[in-house]
Design a protein around this motif. Structure first.
Motif, PDB file in Angstrom:
ATOM      1  N   ARG A 128       6.271 -12.573  -6.138  1.00  0.00           N
ATOM      2  CA  ARG A 128       5.589 -13.454  -7.098  1.00  0.00           C
ATOM      3  C   ARG A 128       6.583 -14.261  -7.925  1.00  0.00           C
ATOM      4  NH1 ARG A 128       0.824 -14.111  -9.856  1.00  0.00           N
ATOM      5  NH2 ARG A 128      -0.272 -12.394  -8.845  1.00  0.00           N
ATOM      6  N   ARG A 129       6.319 -15.568  -8.024  1.00  0.00           N
ATOM      7  CA  ARG A 129       7.126 -16.472  -8.853  1.00  0.00           C
ATOM      8  C   ARG A 129       6.261 -17.195  -9.892  1.00  0.00           C
ATOM      9  NH1 ARG A 129      10.116 -13.758  -6.843  1.00  0.00           N
ATOM     10  NH2 ARG A 129      11.845 -14.132  -5.469  1.00  0.00           N
ATOM     11  N   VAL A 130       4.930 -17.091  -9.756  1.00  0.00           N
ATOM     12  CA  VAL A 130       4.013 -17.746 -10.697  1.00  0.00           C
ATOM     13  C   VAL A 130       3.298 -16.644 -11.477  1.00  0.00           C
ATOM     14  CG1 VAL A 130       2.036 -19.274 -10.966  1.00  0.00           C
ATOM     15  CG2 VAL A 130       3.693 -19.706  -9.135  1.00  0.00           C
ATOM     16  N   ASP A 131       3.537 -16.609 -12.786  1.00  0.00           N
ATOM     17  CA  ASP A 131       2.929 -15.598 -13.640  1.00  0.00           C
ATOM     18  C   ASP A 131       1.415 -15.785 -13.698  1.00  0.00           C
ATOM     19  OD1 ASP A 131       3.214 -13.455 -15.782  1.00  0.00           O
ATOM     20  OD2 ASP A 131       2.154 -15.044 -16.872  1.00  0.00           O
ATOM     21  N   SER A 132       0.687 -14.715 -13.457  1.00  0.00           N
ATOM     22  CA  SER A 132      -0.769 -14.770 -13.414  1.00  0.00           C
ATOM     23  C   SER A 132      -1.377 -15.213 -14.748  1.00  0.00           C
ATOM     24  CB  SER A 132      -1.314 -13.397 -13.019  1.00  0.00           C
ATOM     25  OG  SER A 132      -2.698 -13.449 -12.862  1.00  0.00           O
ATOM     26  N   ASN A 133      -0.894 -14.660 -15.862  1.00  0.00           N
ATOM     27  CA  ASN A 133      -1.432 -15.034 -17.177  1.00  0.00           C
ATOM     28  C   ASN A 133      -1.158 -16.491 -17.503  1.00  0.00           C
ATOM     29  OD1 ASN A 133      -2.493 -12.492 -17.709  1.00  0.00           O
ATOM     30  ND2 ASN A 133      -0.571 -11.774 -18.608  1.00  0.00           N
ATOM     31  N   MET A 134       0.041 -16.963 -17.181  1.00  0.00           N
ATOM     32  CA  MET A 134       0.387 -18.365 -17.409  1.00  0.00           C
ATOM     33  C   MET A 134      -0.557 -19.267 -16.616  1.00  0.00           C
ATOM     34  SD  MET A 134       2.043 -21.219 -15.902  1.00  0.00           S
ATOM     35  CE  MET A 134       2.815 -20.477 -14.488  1.00  0.00           C
ATOM     36  N   ALA A 135      -0.811 -18.916 -15.362  1.00  0.00           N
ATOM     37  CA  ALA A 135      -1.695 -19.720 -14.510  1.00  0.00           C
ATOM     38  C   ALA A 135      -3.118 -19.731 -15.055  1.00  0.00           C
ATOM     39  CB  ALA A 135      -1.672 -19.171 -13.074  1.00  0.00           C
ATOM     40  N   GLN A 136      -3.622 -18.568 -15.491  1.00  0.00           N
ATOM     41  CA  GLN A 136      -4.978 -18.497 -16.051  1.00  0.00           C
ATOM     42  C   GLN A 136      -5.085 -19.297 -17.347  1.00  0.00           C
ATOM     43  OE1 GLN A 136      -7.699 -17.599 -14.706  1.00  0.00           O
ATOM     44  NE2 GLN A 136      -7.045 -16.298 -13.025  1.00  0.00           N
ATOM     45  N   ASN A 137      -4.044 -19.260 -18.183  1.00  0.00           N
ATOM     46  CA  ASN A 137      -4.047 -20.048 -19.416  1.00  0.00           C
ATOM     47  C   ASN A 137      -4.049 -21.543 -19.115  1.00  0.00           C
ATOM     48  OD1 ASN A 137      -4.152 -17.829 -21.112  1.00  0.00           O
ATOM     49  ND2 ASN A 137      -1.927 -17.696 -21.296  1.00  0.00           N
ATOM     50  N   TRP A 138      -3.278 -21.948 -18.116  1.00  0.00           N
ATOM     51  CA  TRP A 138      -3.277 -23.348 -17.691  1.00  0.00           C
ATOM     52  C   TRP A 138      -4.689 -23.754 -17.245  1.00  0.00           C
ATOM     53  CZ3 TRP A 138      -4.644 -25.363 -12.974  1.00  0.00           C
ATOM     54  CH2 TRP A 138      -4.454 -26.744 -12.820  1.00  0.00           C
ATOM     55  N   ALA A 139      -5.324 -22.900 -16.427  1.00  0.00           N
ATOM     56  CA  ALA A 139      -6.669 -23.197 -15.915  1.00  0.00           C
ATOM     57  C   ALA A 139      -7.668 -23.336 -17.064  1.00  0.00           C
ATOM     58  CB  ALA A 139      -7.111 -22.111 -14.938  1.00  0.00           C
ATOM     59  N   LYS A 140      -7.564 -22.470 -18.049  1.00  0.00           N
ATOM     60  CA  LYS A 140      -8.462 -22.516 -19.198  1.00  0.00           C
ATOM     61  C   LYS A 140      -8.280 -23.838 -19.957  1.00  0.00           C
ATOM     62  CE  LYS A 140      -9.090 -18.578 -21.107  1.00  0.00           C
ATOM     63  NZ  LYS A 140      -8.897 -17.342 -21.851  1.00  0.00           N
ATOM     64  N   THR A 141      -7.031 -24.235 -20.159  1.00  0.00           N
ATOM     65  CA  THR A 141      -6.723 -25.505 -20.840  1.00  0.00           C
ATOM     66  C   THR A 141      -7.277 -26.691 -20.057  1.00  0.00           C
ATOM     67  OG1 THR A 141      -4.686 -24.550 -21.701  1.00  0.00           O
ATOM     68  CG2 THR A 141      -4.840 -26.941 -21.730  1.00  0.00           C
TER      69      THR A 141
END
Length: 192
Positions: A128-141
Protein backbone atom coordinates in the motif's frame (compact mmCIF):
# COMPACT_ATOMS: atom_id res chain seq x y z
CA UNK A 1 -35.69 -1.29 -17.49
CA UNK A 2 -35.30 2.37 -18.42
CA UNK A 3 -32.76 3.96 -20.72
CA UNK A 4 -29.28 2.53 -20.94
CA UNK A 5 -26.87 4.54 -18.79
CA UNK A 6 -23.40 5.32 -20.09
CA UNK A 7 -20.53 4.97 -17.64
CA UNK A 8 -16.93 5.86 -18.43
CA UNK A 9 -14.29 3.85 -16.55
CA UNK A 10 -11.01 5.73 -16.39
CA UNK A 11 -7.69 5.98 -14.60
CA UNK A 12 -3.98 5.53 -15.05
CA UNK A 13 -2.61 2.63 -17.08
CA UNK A 14 -2.38 -0.74 -15.25
CA UNK A 15 -4.63 0.07 -12.27
CA UNK A 16 -7.05 -2.73 -13.16
CA UNK A 17 -9.95 -1.01 -14.98
CA UNK A 18 -10.53 -3.87 -17.40
CA UNK A 19 -10.00 -6.48 -14.68
CA UNK A 20 -12.68 -4.79 -12.52
CA UNK A 21 -15.21 -4.92 -15.37
CA UNK A 22 -14.31 -8.47 -16.43
CA UNK A 23 -14.63 -9.73 -12.85
CA UNK A 24 -17.81 -7.79 -12.13
CA UNK A 25 -19.68 -8.79 -15.29
CA UNK A 26 -18.25 -12.23 -16.10
CA UNK A 27 -16.42 -13.38 -12.93
CA UNK A 28 -13.54 -14.51 -15.12
CA UNK A 29 -10.51 -12.45 -14.13
CA UNK A 30 -7.46 -14.59 -13.47
CA UNK A 31 -5.38 -13.19 -10.61
CA UNK A 32 -1.78 -12.52 -11.62
CA UNK A 33 -2.51 -12.45 -15.35
CA UNK A 34 -0.51 -10.00 -17.42
CA UNK A 35 -2.33 -6.71 -18.01
CA UNK A 36 -3.17 -5.97 -21.62
CA UNK A 37 -3.38 -2.41 -22.89
CA UNK A 38 -6.91 -1.33 -23.76
CA UNK A 39 -7.67 1.18 -26.49
CA UNK A 40 -11.40 1.25 -25.81
CA UNK A 41 -13.90 -1.51 -25.12
CA UNK A 42 -17.58 -1.35 -24.43
CA UNK A 43 -19.22 -3.72 -21.96
CA UNK A 44 -22.95 -3.96 -21.39
CA UNK A 45 -24.21 -5.15 -18.05
CA UNK A 46 -27.55 -5.48 -16.34
CA UNK A 47 -27.29 -4.32 -12.74
CA UNK A 48 -29.93 -4.65 -10.06
CA UNK A 49 -30.48 -1.36 -8.22
CA UNK A 50 -31.25 -0.91 -4.55
CA UNK A 51 -34.90 -0.44 -5.63
CA UNK A 52 -34.99 -3.98 -7.05
CA UNK A 53 -35.14 -2.89 -10.70
CA UNK A 54 -32.63 -4.06 -13.30
CA UNK A 55 -30.91 -1.36 -15.29
CA UNK A 56 -28.79 -1.69 -18.39
CA UNK A 57 -25.42 0.00 -18.06
CA UNK A 58 -23.02 0.53 -20.94
CA UNK A 59 -19.44 0.69 -19.62
CA UNK A 60 -16.79 2.44 -21.71
CA UNK A 61 -13.48 0.91 -20.68
CA UNK A 62 -10.95 3.56 -21.64
CA UNK A 63 -7.28 3.47 -22.42
CA UNK A 64 -5.10 3.80 -19.35
CA UNK A 65 -3.54 7.22 -19.06
CA UNK A 66 0.21 7.60 -19.14
CA UNK A 67 2.44 10.63 -18.65
CA UNK A 68 1.57 13.48 -20.96
CA UNK A 69 -1.69 11.91 -22.15
CA UNK A 70 -4.92 13.85 -21.83
CA UNK A 71 -8.23 12.17 -21.29
CA UNK A 72 -10.29 12.37 -24.51
CA UNK A 73 -12.83 15.18 -24.11
CA UNK A 74 -15.70 13.51 -25.97
CA UNK A 75 -16.30 11.24 -22.97
CA UNK A 76 -17.34 14.21 -20.81
CA UNK A 77 -20.30 15.11 -23.00
CA UNK A 78 -22.19 11.80 -23.11
CA UNK A 79 -21.41 10.08 -19.80
CA UNK A 80 -24.09 9.65 -17.14
CA UNK A 81 -21.49 8.40 -14.70
CA UNK A 82 -17.79 7.85 -14.15
CA UNK A 83 -15.83 5.16 -12.34
CA UNK A 84 -12.43 6.55 -11.43
CA UNK A 85 -9.93 3.82 -10.64
CA UNK A 86 -6.59 4.05 -8.87
CA UNK A 87 -4.37 1.39 -7.37
CA UNK A 88 -3.73 1.44 -3.62
CA UNK A 89 -0.10 0.48 -4.34
CA UNK A 90 0.51 3.59 -6.49
CA UNK A 91 0.45 7.16 -5.17
CA UNK A 92 0.90 8.36 -8.76
CA UNK A 93 -2.32 6.63 -9.84
CA UNK A 94 -4.20 8.40 -7.03
CA UNK A 95 -2.85 11.78 -8.18
CA UNK A 96 -3.90 10.97 -11.77
CA UNK A 97 -7.39 10.07 -10.53
CA UNK A 98 -7.60 13.38 -8.61
CA UNK A 99 -6.71 15.26 -11.81
CA UNK A 100 -9.37 13.31 -13.74
CA UNK A 101 -11.99 14.30 -11.15
CA UNK A 102 -11.05 17.98 -11.60
CA UNK A 103 -11.28 17.62 -15.40
CA UNK A 104 -14.73 16.02 -15.12
CA UNK A 105 -15.94 18.87 -12.89
CA UNK A 106 -14.55 21.42 -15.35
CA UNK A 107 -15.89 19.85 -18.57
CA UNK A 108 -19.26 18.33 -17.74
CA UNK A 109 -21.26 21.48 -18.65
CA UNK A 110 -23.43 21.53 -15.52
CA UNK A 111 -24.66 18.04 -16.42
CA UNK A 112 -25.46 15.94 -13.36
CA UNK A 113 -23.15 12.91 -13.34
CA UNK A 114 -22.57 10.21 -10.75
CA UNK A 115 -18.96 9.55 -9.84
CA UNK A 116 -17.64 6.61 -7.87
CA UNK A 117 -14.01 6.02 -7.02
CA UNK A 118 -12.41 2.59 -6.69
CA UNK A 119 -9.11 2.02 -4.91
CA UNK A 120 -8.19 -1.27 -6.55
CA UNK A 121 -5.74 -4.00 -5.51
CA UNK A 122 -6.89 -4.23 -1.90
CA UNK A 123 -5.28 -7.69 -1.90
CA UNK A 124 -1.88 -5.92 -2.00
CA UNK A 125 -2.11 -4.39 1.48
CA UNK A 126 1.59 -5.00 2.15
CA UNK A 127 2.45 -2.82 -0.89
CA UNK A 128 0.00 0.00 0.00
CA UNK A 129 1.17 3.50 -0.96
CA UNK A 130 -2.18 5.35 -0.70
CA UNK A 131 -3.42 5.89 2.86
CA UNK A 132 -7.02 4.74 3.22
CA UNK A 133 -8.06 7.56 5.59
CA UNK A 134 -6.48 10.21 3.36
CA UNK A 135 -8.35 8.80 0.34
CA UNK A 136 -11.68 8.71 2.22
CA UNK A 137 -11.19 12.30 3.41
CA UNK A 138 -10.45 13.39 -0.16
CA UNK A 139 -13.64 11.62 -1.34
CA UNK A 140 -15.70 13.33 1.36
CA UNK A 141 -14.32 16.75 0.35
CA UNK A 142 -15.07 16.01 -3.32
CA UNK A 143 -18.55 14.67 -2.47
CA UNK A 144 -17.95 11.29 -4.15
CA UNK A 145 -18.18 7.75 -2.78
CA UNK A 146 -14.98 5.73 -2.58
CA UNK A 147 -14.58 1.99 -2.10
CA UNK A 148 -11.40 -0.03 -1.79
CA UNK A 149 -11.83 -3.19 -3.84
CA UNK A 150 -9.99 -6.21 -5.12
CA UNK A 151 -10.70 -8.11 -8.32
CA UNK A 152 -9.52 -11.20 -6.44
CA UNK A 153 -12.66 -10.88 -4.24
CA UNK A 154 -15.58 -10.21 -6.60
CA UNK A 155 -17.89 -9.44 -3.65
CA UNK A 156 -16.03 -6.16 -3.07
CA UNK A 157 -17.11 -4.99 -6.54
CA UNK A 158 -20.86 -5.43 -6.14
CA UNK A 159 -21.77 -2.58 -3.76
CA UNK A 160 -20.08 0.26 -5.69
CA UNK A 161 -21.78 -0.72 -8.94
CA UNK A 162 -25.21 -1.21 -7.33
CA UNK A 163 -24.80 2.27 -5.82
CA UNK A 164 -23.76 3.69 -9.21
CA UNK A 165 -26.70 2.15 -11.11
CA UNK A 166 -29.14 3.15 -8.35
CA UNK A 167 -27.95 6.75 -8.24
CA UNK A 168 -27.93 7.23 -12.02
CA UNK A 169 -31.45 5.84 -12.44
CA UNK A 170 -33.09 7.48 -9.43
CA UNK A 171 -36.62 8.63 -10.15
CA UNK A 172 -36.76 12.40 -10.41
CA UNK A 173 -37.33 13.87 -6.97
CA UNK A 174 -40.59 15.57 -6.16
CA UNK A 175 -40.76 19.30 -6.72
CA UNK A 176 -40.27 21.46 -3.66
CA UNK A 177 -43.01 23.78 -4.85
CA UNK A 178 -46.44 23.08 -3.37
CA UNK A 179 -48.92 22.05 -6.04
CA UNK A 180 -52.07 22.89 -4.12
CA UNK A 181 -52.69 25.96 -2.05
CA UNK A 182 -54.77 26.24 1.05
CA UNK A 183 -57.57 28.47 -0.20
CA UNK A 184 -58.54 29.71 3.28
CA UNK A 185 -55.04 30.75 4.22
CA UNK A 186 -54.44 34.47 3.90
CA UNK A 187 -57.65 35.17 1.98
CA UNK A 188 -58.31 38.28 4.04
CA UNK A 189 -62.05 37.63 4.39
CA UNK A 190 -63.58 37.81 7.82
CA UNK A 191 -66.68 35.84 8.77
CA UNK A 192 -68.36 37.89 11.47
Amino acid sequence: MGKSCKVVVCGQAAVGKTAVLEQLLYANHVAGSEPMETLEDIYIGSIETDRGTREQVRFYDTRGLRDGMEFPRHYYSFADGFVLVYSIDSKESFKRMEALKKDIDRHRDKKEVTIVVLGNKLDKQDERRVDSNMAQNWAKTEKVRLWEVSVVDRRTLIEPFVYLASKMTQPQSKSTFPLSRNKNKGSGSADS
